[in-house]
Design a protein around this motif. Structure first.
Motif, PDB file in Angstrom:
ATOM      1  N   ASP A  68       0.830  -1.209   0.000  1.00 27.75           N
ATOM      2  CA  ASP A  68       0.000   0.000   0.000  1.00 27.75           C
ATOM      3  C   ASP A  68       0.864   1.258   0.000  1.00 27.75           C
ATOM      4  O   ASP A  68       0.552   2.237  -0.681  1.00 27.75           O
ATOM      5  CB  ASP A  68      -0.932   0.024   1.212  1.00 27.75           C
ATOM      6  N   PHE A  69       1.952   1.230   0.758  1.00 29.36           N
ATOM      7  CA  PHE A  69       2.862   2.378   0.798  1.00 29.36           C
ATOM      8  C   PHE A  69       3.506   2.604  -0.566  1.00 29.36           C
ATOM      9  O   PHE A  69       3.551   3.735  -1.064  1.00 29.36           O
ATOM     10  CB  PHE A  69       3.933   2.155   1.872  1.00 29.36           C
ATOM     11  N   LYS A  70       3.980   1.529  -1.192  1.00 28.21           N
ATOM     12  CA  LYS A  70       4.596   1.662  -2.513  1.00 28.21           C
ATOM     13  C   LYS A  70       3.579   2.146  -3.543  1.00 28.21           C
ATOM     14  O   LYS A  70       3.895   2.975  -4.399  1.00 28.21           O
ATOM     15  CB  LYS A  70       5.217   0.333  -2.956  1.00 28.21           C
ATOM     16  N   PHE A  71       2.346   1.645  -3.444  1.00 26.53           N
ATOM     17  CA  PHE A  71       1.299   2.090  -4.358  1.00 26.53           C
ATOM     18  C   PHE A  71       1.032   3.584  -4.187  1.00 26.53           C
ATOM     19  O   PHE A  71       0.880   4.318  -5.161  1.00 26.53           O
ATOM     20  CB  PHE A  71       0.006   1.298  -4.114  1.00 26.53           C
ATOM     21  N   CYS A  72       0.985   4.028  -2.953  1.00 28.99           N
ATOM     22  CA  CYS A  72       0.739   5.442  -2.683  1.00 28.99           C
ATOM     23  C   CYS A  72       1.849   6.307  -3.280  1.00 28.99           C
ATOM     24  O   CYS A  72       1.579   7.370  -3.840  1.00 28.99           O
ATOM     25  CB  CYS A  72       0.621   5.674  -1.180  1.00 28.99           C
ATOM     26  N   LEU A  73       3.073   5.857  -3.177  1.00 25.25           N
ATOM     27  CA  LEU A  73       4.178   6.605  -3.777  1.00 25.25           C
ATOM     28  C   LEU A  73       4.046   6.663  -5.299  1.00 25.25           C
ATOM     29  O   LEU A  73       4.370   7.678  -5.914  1.00 25.25           O
ATOM     30  CB  LEU A  73       5.519   5.992  -3.388  1.00 25.25           C
ATOM     31  N   LYS A  74       3.557   5.592  -5.899  1.00 24.87           N
ATOM     32  CA  LYS A  74       3.367   5.583  -7.352  1.00 24.87           C
ATOM     33  C   LYS A  74       2.326   6.608  -7.786  1.00 24.87           C
ATOM     34  O   LYS A  74       2.450   7.213  -8.846  1.00 24.87           O
ATOM     35  CB  LYS A  74       2.927   4.199  -7.831  1.00 24.87           C
ATOM     36  N   THR A  75       1.295   6.794  -6.977  1.00 25.15           N
ATOM     37  CA  THR A  75       0.241   7.739  -7.358  1.00 25.15           C
ATOM     38  C   THR A  75       0.710   9.183  -7.279  1.00 25.15           C
ATOM     39  O   THR A  75       0.121  10.051  -7.917  1.00 25.15           O
ATOM     40  CB  THR A  75      -1.011   7.577  -6.477  1.00 25.15           C
ATOM     41  N   LYS A  76       1.749   9.437  -6.527  1.00 22.13           N
ATOM     42  CA  LYS A  76       2.231  10.812  -6.359  1.00 22.13           C
ATOM     43  C   LYS A  76       2.854  11.364  -7.638  1.00 22.13           C
ATOM     44  O   LYS A  76       2.955  12.572  -7.795  1.00 22.13           O
ATOM     45  CB  LYS A  76       3.248  10.905  -5.213  1.00 22.13           C
ATOM     46  N   THR A  77       3.261  10.500  -8.538  1.00 23.30           N
ATOM     47  CA  THR A  77       3.885  10.965  -9.779  1.00 23.30           C
ATOM     48  C   THR A  77       2.875  11.110 -10.913  1.00 23.30           C
ATOM     49  O   THR A  77       3.249  11.493 -12.013  1.00 23.30           O
ATOM     50  CB  THR A  77       4.989   9.996 -10.221  1.00 23.30           C
ATOM     51  N   LYS A  78       1.626  10.799 -10.649  1.00 24.84           N
ATOM     52  CA  LYS A  78       0.584  10.847 -11.682  1.00 24.84           C
ATOM     53  C   LYS A  78      -0.254  12.112 -11.533  1.00 24.84           C
ATOM     54  O   LYS A  78      -0.262  12.756 -10.494  1.00 24.84           O
ATOM     55  CB  LYS A  78      -0.340   9.625 -11.573  1.00 24.84           C
ATOM     56  N   SER A  79      -0.993  12.435 -12.580  1.00 28.52           N
ATOM     57  CA  SER A  79      -1.913  13.568 -12.496  1.00 28.52           C
ATOM     58  C   SER A  79      -3.061  13.200 -11.558  1.00 28.52           C
ATOM     59  O   SER A  79      -3.276  12.029 -11.247  1.00 28.52           O
ATOM     60  CB  SER A  79      -2.456  13.915 -13.881  1.00 28.52           C
ATOM     61  N   SER A  80      -3.805  14.186 -11.131  1.00 30.82           N
ATOM     62  CA  SER A  80      -4.884  13.951 -10.169  1.00 30.82           C
ATOM     63  C   SER A  80      -5.942  13.000 -10.714  1.00 30.82           C
ATOM     64  O   SER A  80      -6.446  12.148  -9.989  1.00 30.82           O
ATOM     65  CB  SER A  80      -5.540  15.271  -9.779  1.00 30.82           C
ATOM     66  N   GLU A  81      -6.283  13.148 -11.993  1.00 26.05           N
ATOM     67  CA  GLU A  81      -7.311  12.285 -12.580  1.00 26.05           C
ATOM     68  C   GLU A  81      -6.848  10.832 -12.632  1.00 26.05           C
ATOM     69  O   GLU A  81      -7.589   9.915 -12.285  1.00 26.05           O
ATOM     70  CB  GLU A  81      -7.678  12.747 -14.001  1.00 26.05           C
ATOM     71  N   ILE A  82      -5.622  10.633 -13.064  1.00 23.35           N
ATOM     72  CA  ILE A  82      -5.088   9.270 -13.170  1.00 23.35           C
ATOM     73  C   ILE A  82      -4.912   8.663 -11.784  1.00 23.35           C
ATOM     74  O   ILE A  82      -5.259   7.501 -11.552  1.00 23.35           O
ATOM     75  CB  ILE A  82      -3.762   9.270 -13.955  1.00 23.35           C
ATOM     76  N   ALA A  83      -4.396   9.457 -10.850  1.00 22.90           N
ATOM     77  CA  ALA A  83      -4.209   8.966  -9.482  1.00 22.90           C
ATOM     78  C   ALA A  83      -5.548   8.603  -8.857  1.00 22.90           C
ATOM     79  O   ALA A  83      -5.662   7.583  -8.165  1.00 22.90           O
ATOM     80  CB  ALA A  83      -3.496  10.014  -8.637  1.00 22.90           C
ATOM     81  N   ASP A  84      -6.573   9.409  -9.103  1.00 24.09           N
ATOM     82  CA  ASP A  84      -7.906   9.134  -8.579  1.00 24.09           C
ATOM     83  C   ASP A  84      -8.412   7.791  -9.099  1.00 24.09           C
ATOM     84  O   ASP A  84      -8.917   6.968  -8.329  1.00 24.09           O
ATOM     85  CB  ASP A  84      -8.854  10.266  -8.986  1.00 24.09           C
ATOM     86  N   ALA A  85      -8.257   7.563 -10.391  1.00 22.76           N
ATOM     87  CA  ALA A  85      -8.698   6.293 -10.981  1.00 22.76           C
ATOM     88  C   ALA A  85      -7.898   5.123 -10.418  1.00 22.76           C
ATOM     89  O   ALA A  85      -8.467   4.064 -10.108  1.00 22.76           O
ATOM     90  CB  ALA A  85      -8.562   6.350 -12.500  1.00 22.76           C
ATOM     91  N   MET A  86      -6.587   5.312 -10.271  1.00 20.27           N
ATOM     92  CA  MET A  86      -5.745   4.245  -9.726  1.00 20.27           C
ATOM     93  C   MET A  86      -6.148   3.899  -8.294  1.00 20.27           C
ATOM     94  O   MET A  86      -6.242   2.723  -7.927  1.00 20.27           O
ATOM     95  CB  MET A  86      -4.274   4.670  -9.748  1.00 20.27           C
TER      96      MET A  86
END
Length: 112
Positions: A68-86
């Motif tokens: 979960d921690f690694k996944f959260c770090l991955k979302t930080k490099t994405k745009s808000s829309e993509i991170a929201d979907a992820m």
């Protein structure tokens, strides 16, 4: 020449702040890297491990919290829309995995 540069920078700054305000208005799902790291750290603490060893006789598995921690770090490099979907997809996958396992609802279904 300095005047043109200032105007150009002002346009960029204005566009940036407009984008930030637009992002604030949208209700995107986010994850907190610090909270995810705290969950990993708490899982590995002596107290948490001791309780799990006392109850179940084994060391506590913290790999899910680490993922979960690694996944959260991955979302930080994405745009808000993509991170929201992820994040929504990740939460749905975790929820479906949780529902597939055994739970107390099975007892109530059997009693009815």
């Amino acid at each position: 020449m300095a005047d043109n540069t200032a105007t150009y920078e002002d346009k960029d700054a204005t566009a940036f702040f407009e984008e930030v305000e637009k992002e604030k208005k949208n209700d995107y799902e986010t994850c907190s890297a610090s909270q995810a790291f705290d969950a990993v750290f708490q899982c590995y603490t002596l107290g948490s491990q001791a309780i799990n060893y006392y109850r179940y006789g084994t060391k506590k598995d913290c790999s899910g919290k680490w993922e979960d921690f690694k996944f959260c770090l991955k979302t930080k490099t994405k745009s808000s829309e993509i991170a929201d979907a992820m994040i929504k997809e990740h939460q749905a996958a975790k929820e479906s995995l949780k529902r597939r396992g055994r739970n107390s609802e099975e007892v109530w279904e059997a009693r009815q």
